[in-house]
Scaffold this active site. Structure first.
Site, short mmCIF file in Angstrom:
data_model
loop_
_atom_site.label_atom_id
_atom_site.label_comp_id
_atom_site.label_asym_id
_atom_site.label_seq_id
_atom_site.Cartn_x
_atom_site.Cartn_y
_atom_site.Cartn_z
N LYS A 170 155.68 -14.09 38.15
CA LYS A 170 154.60 -13.52 37.32
C LYS A 170 154.07 -12.27 37.99
O LYS A 170 153.86 -12.26 39.21
CB LYS A 170 153.49 -14.57 37.16
CG LYS A 170 152.36 -14.15 36.20
CD LYS A 170 151.34 -15.27 36.03
CE LYS A 170 150.28 -14.89 35.00
NZ LYS A 170 149.29 -15.98 34.78
N SER B 267 148.15 -17.14 29.88
CA SER B 267 148.57 -15.79 30.22
C SER B 267 149.98 -15.72 30.80
O SER B 267 150.55 -14.63 30.81
CB SER B 267 147.58 -15.21 31.24
OG SER B 267 147.67 -15.90 32.47
N SER C 113 146.56 -21.23 31.69
CA SER C 113 147.60 -20.19 31.63
C SER C 113 148.98 -20.61 32.11
O SER C 113 149.93 -19.85 31.99
CB SER C 113 147.16 -18.97 32.43
OG SER C 113 146.19 -18.25 31.72
#
Lengths: 95, 491
Positions: free
Chosen positions: B75, B155, B179
């Site tokens: 990420k 997210s 997330s």
């Protein structure tokens, strides 16, 4: 509690966000909608409840007051938008 | 090769059925073919990945660590030395960290190969990946007979989409209010947010420091366990890092649930909960019962206040954390008439609309005169939410709930009303407020063919029971569906 345009401008100033005049109305409506929804917390009985600051469920550790890193000017300054020698450069602050 | 689990690929690598270079090359080719559409990666690092794969092939000769040669997506919130780290924001679009985050350093030490940096909502603020400054991510899953582009959740939308589409075998993710778990549910994969303090926050771009926690997403519960074992561990550089041993989470997956008491919190059943999700929840209970667990009703009375509490605490911490983006030390800079004007114009140009909204809310609830009414009150409600869980875990070993109140929705939906978007996190936020571990397991497809997840919550630092229960759900569900957009499939 409803935020007026002057308060929106004051919050933007505190947050160091440049806000165009035409954005104030939109922000006012969005922030008031969020804050209105948050008002539901007023119905919770919080008498005699101690605030919870974090989820760590531990006391913060103490560590020895020793230098463990340093002398990395180039790494620290590598991402600076503007530098002069070993310093960050900004517009003139004092005349 | 691309469909293999991490556990299976790891064995195949050791048996020399294929090389780490071949495995990495296959992933890079899949990324080249699919990423222009899916947009799961912001940055791809082929040269670095192949070099790491070659090193893995050499290491595989000896006793190599668990993840040797396994290609992962990272990420783009984890700082990676020498590789641009954007946090999905224009304000960091050219930021190249000179250091490696603790979590990614742990993975590298375990032999992992990094394919690139995965897309995300800007500063991890969002539930749809629509707030990324680098464009939306397309969920690899489609409704049956319908090509509408759906969101992957957020997210960690890029991480989840990459793993679902076979563009990585696993990925790092972070979870501040859901997330990891909500995108895992939307993309038909597994994902765990461990206990707060289990993974070091050092070197991860901060959003809300008392809630942020890193964890993995992967296609099986066991793969999540393998990844989490490698990511975890005490780190003196994070003052809230837990100084306790890391168990072998993979072993816990095989424990079974015989004799365990599983709580069903009655407050996780809002009036508008879709019938399909309720039915899936009932199935989950049946799967656990069949494997010897006892199902117990429990109450978490302050559940309904979790989201409102979160939307005070998280923006407050974000407004403070994001004060560092000043256009002076790193990141984007806009010209200004003076220093204050430089700050204001830099931040106005660098941050997107959702980030600005949260900074403004956070600034307001912390400002003089409003602190007690908002922030202090929220911290007290947070204490009550945590107390609810403590009480419940006196009676049960774990909790079972749906992960999200819906399946994936279309790109552009829920954008007009921030509060409606926030409601996506209603079942995931309480775990962040209390710091407890939560795992999402893919459990079924809904009537339109989209995946739905079930969530397992556990006691602080008892991820082992969470993995045991999650693996039991996985066995019961026998979820073998794959998304329409994936490497090797004809779209």
């Amino acid at each position: 509690m409803s935020l007026d345009p002057a308060t929106i401008r004051r919050i933007a100033k505190l947050a160091r966000l440049h806000v165009e005049e035409k954005e104030v109305v939109r922000l006012q409506s969005e922030l008031n909608s969020i804050l209105g929804w948050i008002e539901q917390l007023n119905e919770v009985d919080i008498e005699h409840v101690a605030p919870l600051t974090g989820a760590a469920q531990m006391a913060l550790r103490l560590r020895e007051d020793a230098v463990t890193d340093g002398g990395q000017q180039e790494a620290v300054l590598a991402n600076a938008p503007e530098r002069v020698g070993d310093f960050y450069a900004v517009p003139k602050v004092v005349e | 090769m691309l469909d293999l689990s991490i556990a299976a690929a790891s064995e195949a690598l050791r048996r020399r059925e294929f090389s780490a270079r071949e495995l990495t090359q296959a992933h890079l080719e899949a990324i080249a073919a699919l990423n222009p559409r899916v947009n799961a990666y912001i940055t791809v690092t082929p040269e670095m990945a192949l070099a790491q794969a070659d090193a893995a092939d050499k290491a595989l000769a000896a006793e190599a660590p668990a993840l040797t040669g396994i290609p992962l997506a990272i990420k783009d919130l984890f700082c990676t030395a020498g590789v641009r780290t954007t946090a999905g924001s224009h304000i960091l679009e050219n930021f190249v960290p000179p250091y490696e985050s603790t979590v990614t350093a742990n993975l590298l030490r375990n032999g992992a190969v990094f394919l690139g940096k995965a897309n995300l909502d800007e500063f991890a603020m969002g539930s749809s990946n629509m707030t990324s400054a680098f464009g939306a991510v397309e969920n690899p899953w489609k409704r049956r007979g319908d090509d509408t582009a759906l969101v992957p959740g957020g997210s960690s939308g890029g991480s989840a989409a990459a793993v679902a589409a076979r563009l990585a075998m696993g990925a790092t993710a972070t979870d501040t209010g859901g997330s990891i778990r909500q995108p895992a549910s939307f993309c038909g994969i597994a994902g765990i947010k461990p206990t707060y303090g289990r993974c070091s926050r050092w070197g991860t771009v901060a959003f809300a420091s008392s809630l942020d926690q890193a964890g993995p997403v992967a296609r099986t519960v066991e793969d999540c366990a393998i990844l989490l074992t490698a990511m975890s561990g005490f780190d003196p550089k994070d003052s809230t890092s837990a100084d306790r041993p890391v168990p072998d989470f993979r072993a816990a997956c095989g424990r079974g649930v015989k004799g365990l008491r599983i709580g069903i919190p009655r407050e996780y059943r809002p009036d508008n909960l879709p019938a399909e999700i309720e039915a899936l929840w009932q199935k989950g209970m049946a799967w656990l019962r069949e494997q010897g667990a006892e199902i117990v009703d429990v109450s978490l009375p302050h559940t309904k206040y979790g989201l409102a509490t979160y939307y005070i605490v998280a923006p407050a911490e974000a407004s403070s954390n994001l004060a560092r983006y000043d256009g002076v030390r790193f990141g984007r800079r806009e010209k200004g008439e003076d220093l204050i004007d430089l700050y204001e114009r830099t931040r106005a140009a660098g941050f997107g609309a959702e980030v600005k909204r949260r900074i403004m809310i956070g600034t307001y609830v912390l400002s003089a005169g409003y602190y007690d009414a908002y922030y202090l009150r929220a911290q007290k409600v947070r204490a009550l939410i945590q107390r609810d869980f403590t009480e419940a875990f006196r009676k049960v070993d774990a909790l079972l709930t749906p992960t999200a109140p819906s399946a994936a929705f279309a790109q552009g939906e829920n954008l007009d009303d921030p509060v409606k978007m926030y409601l996506n996190d209603v079942f995931t936020v309480p775990a962040n407020m209390a710091g407890i571990p939560g795992l999402s397991v893919p459990a079924a497809l809904d009537a339109s063919g989209l995946p739905l997840g079930l969530q397992v919550l556990g006691r602080p630092f008892d991820e082992e029971t969470v993995f045991a229960v999650g693996a039991a759900i996985e066995r019961g569900a026998a979820f073998t569906h794959a998304p329409r957009l994936r490497a090797g499939a004809s779209a």
